[in-house]
Scaffold this active site. Structure first.
Site, PDB file in Angstrom:
ATOM      1  N   HIS A  28      29.226  56.025  80.414  1.00 38.09           N
ATOM      2  CA  HIS A  28      27.838  55.733  80.048  1.00 38.09           C
ATOM      3  C   HIS A  28      27.674  55.018  78.689  1.00 38.09           C
ATOM      4  CE1 HIS A  28      27.839  59.651  78.034  1.00 38.09           C
ATOM      5  NE2 HIS A  28      27.637  60.342  79.115  1.00 38.09           N
ATOM      6  N   HIS A  82      30.008  73.282  83.102  1.00 39.83           N
ATOM      7  CA  HIS A  82      29.176  72.144  82.708  1.00 39.83           C
ATOM      8  C   HIS A  82      28.784  71.365  83.966  1.00 39.83           C
ATOM      9  CE1 HIS A  82      27.470  68.870  80.655  1.00 39.83           C
ATOM     10  NE2 HIS A  82      28.543  68.194  80.311  1.00 39.83           N
ATOM     11  N   GLU A  84      27.453  68.282  84.257  1.00 43.53           N
ATOM     12  CA  GLU A  84      27.480  66.813  84.313  1.00 43.53           C
ATOM     13  C   GLU A  84      28.436  66.372  85.427  1.00 43.53           C
ATOM     14  OE1 GLU A  84      28.000  64.736  80.558  1.00 43.53           O
ATOM     15  OE2 GLU A  84      27.253  62.870  81.442  1.00 43.53           O
ATOM     16  N   ASP A  86      30.790  64.368  85.920  1.00 44.03           N
ATOM     17  CA  ASP A  86      32.250  64.210  85.792  1.00 44.03           C
ATOM     18  C   ASP A  86      32.970  65.547  86.007  1.00 44.03           C
ATOM     19  OD1 ASP A  86      30.846  64.712  83.405  1.00 44.03           O
ATOM     20  OD2 ASP A  86      32.452  63.982  82.127  1.00 44.03           O
ATOM     21  N   HIS A 148      27.549  69.498  76.085  1.00 46.96           N
ATOM     22  CA  HIS A 148      26.706  68.429  75.617  1.00 46.96           C
ATOM     23  C   HIS A 148      25.457  68.246  76.468  1.00 46.96           C
ATOM     24  CE1 HIS A 148      27.312  64.464  77.855  1.00 46.96           C
ATOM     25  NE2 HIS A 148      26.548  64.034  76.933  1.00 46.96           N
ATOM     26  N   ASP A 167      33.193  70.164  77.459  1.00 47.68           N
ATOM     27  CA  ASP A 167      33.283  68.904  76.701  1.00 47.68           C
ATOM     28  C   ASP A 167      33.801  69.109  75.263  1.00 47.68           C
ATOM     29  OD1 ASP A 167      32.488  67.123  78.654  1.00 47.68           O
ATOM     30  OD2 ASP A 167      30.386  67.106  78.057  1.00 47.68           O
ATOM     31  N   TYR A 195      35.622  60.355  70.584  1.00 50.92           N
ATOM     32  CA  TYR A 195      34.839  61.195  71.507  1.00 50.92           C
ATOM     33  C   TYR A 195      33.742  61.928  70.733  1.00 50.92           C
ATOM     34  CZ  TYR A 195      33.792  64.392  75.300  1.00 50.92           C
ATOM     35  OH  TYR A 195      33.141  65.097  76.286  1.00 50.92           O
TER      36      TYR A 195
END
Ligand code: FEO
Length: 402
Positions: A28, A82, A84, A86, A148, A167, A195
């Protein structure tokens, strides 16, 4: 069982079963020049538990690595640290393949996963401070909202001293070596800071609080197992120290000078300004946007004390590349910077002023008014650019307490 992909053991009863994405080049908007990994972990407790999954296209790689240890149908629990994509993109497929007894996430994780996949009753919320029994082992839960995403949580396996940090403490680095101590330390530090700068910099106050909370738990962490990049075993203290330092964003004598140029005039100005910064004791990093990605500018900026931005004026505006990078940096909320704008122009010359407005919006303390040159800087104007750089270096010295 013979499988194409093999799990790697990280604890007595814990295995890495993730996927390596050698070809990832954009996350992203962040240039991931060394690819990434999507880490998932298998804990062989009485209740066999899978911690996180992988990005959807890698779901069969995950299953293959699990199969190298056990039959995937033996998995009892899935814990989603998490939501997200991914880390959860393959979750519905894995649930279908494994048919686990329970799937756990934080309360916000239940909401996020249901929003993406409509998993309904299959999900059970784990609250901050709760302990999930795996029979002969257990997993402690630490919610880390906004690290995150709002759903983020970390889980700790006290029996093996492993912190599954999603993350946090991760990096985009595809590597066939699983542990950080097996990889070139320069690469590990560079990808770690990149990162942090591109994902976690805007959340630095939350990172500091999370570090405090992890310390307060009194957990004896021997291994940090993040969701991206290498696993930390010999260097848990090192990476936690890095996070403390990066989160503080203490200004240094580094000055990031990024710019774009139309007919080389703004480039000439940038080089002369950098000479002035160097002469004044600063450490300028000059980043022409023709060869510097916005995510590399963000990385350089993390521990810099100054942000100096150059643009020509084109059709009464700044260059689109400069606008792109400024928009990206504004979202990352860099803290504790001084700065200024500069650039050449032909007739109207608004662009440097527009840059200054954005710098102010970002919270950058403006130390010099926009420095502009009409058309092409000659020797006299270049000498003034150098003086401009010298004055910025003096301000930076004061700002950084150097
Ligand atoms: Fe690696 Fe926030 O996902």
């Amino acid at each position: 069982m013979s499988t194409a992909f093999r799990a790697m053991q990280i604890g007595e009863r814990t295995f890495w079963v993730g996927a390596i994405d050698w070809g990832l080049r954009d996350f992203h908007g962040y240039a991931t020049s060394r690819g990434s990994t999507y880490n998932a972990y298998l804990v062989l407790g009485d209740k066999v538990t899978l911690i996180d999954t992988v990005k959807a296209p890698f779901r069969d790689e995950l299953l293959s690595r699990i199969r190298s240890v056990i039959d995937p149908s033996r998995i009892d629990y899935i814990v989603s640290n998490h939501a997200e994509m991914d880390h959860s993109g393959s979750l519905p497929y894995i649930i279908e393949a494994v048919k686990p007894e329970r799937v756990f996430a934080s309360p916000m994780g239940v909401t996020a996963l249901n929003s993406h996949f409509d998993l309904g009753e299959q999900l059970t919320a784990l609250k901050d401070g709760e302990t999930l029994s795996l029979g002969n082992m257990s997993l402690a839960v630490l919610e880390t909202r906004m690290l995150h995403w709002p759903d983020s949580m970390m889980t700790f396996l006290p029996d093996e001293g492993i912190l599954f940090s999603q993350d946090g403490f991760g990096m985009h680095l595809a590597t066939s070596r699983l542990f950080a101590d097996e990889i070139d330390p320069w690469v590990v530090e560079h990808e770690g800071i990149k990162y942090y700068a591109n994902i976690l910099m805007p959340l630095s106050r939350i990172v500091e609080k999370a570090l405090d909370r992890v310390r307060q738990t009194g957990w004896s962490i021997r291994i940090i197992a993040p969701d991206h990049g290498p696993v930390w075993r010999q260097d848990v203290g090192t990476v936690m120290g890095w996070y403390q330092k990066w989160a503080a964003q203490k200004p240094t004598m580094k000055a990031v000078v990024f710019f774009d140029t139309m007919w080389n005039s703004t480039a000439l100005m940038a080089r002369a300004i950098a000479e002035g910064l160097t002469g004044g004791g600063a450490l300028p990093k000059v980043m022409p946007l023709s060869g510097s990605h916005r995510s590399d500018v963000a990385t350089a900026l993390l521990d810099a004390g100054a942000l100096i931005v150059g643009t020509p004026t084109i059709n009464s505006n700044m260059f689109p590349t400069v606008s792109d990078t400024l928009t990206y940096l504004k979202g990352l909320k860099p803290a504790n910077k001084i700065g200024a704008a500069f650039g050449s122009f032909g007739w109207s010359g608004e662009a440097a002023g527009h840059v200054e407005t954005i710098l102010k919006d970002m919270g950058v303390e403006i130390s010099e008014p926009p420095f502009r040159v009409k058309y092409v800087p000659g020797p006299e104007e270049l000498a003034r650019c150098r003086e401009f750089g010298g004055r910025l270096a003096a301000s930076l010295k004061e700002h950084a307490g150097a």
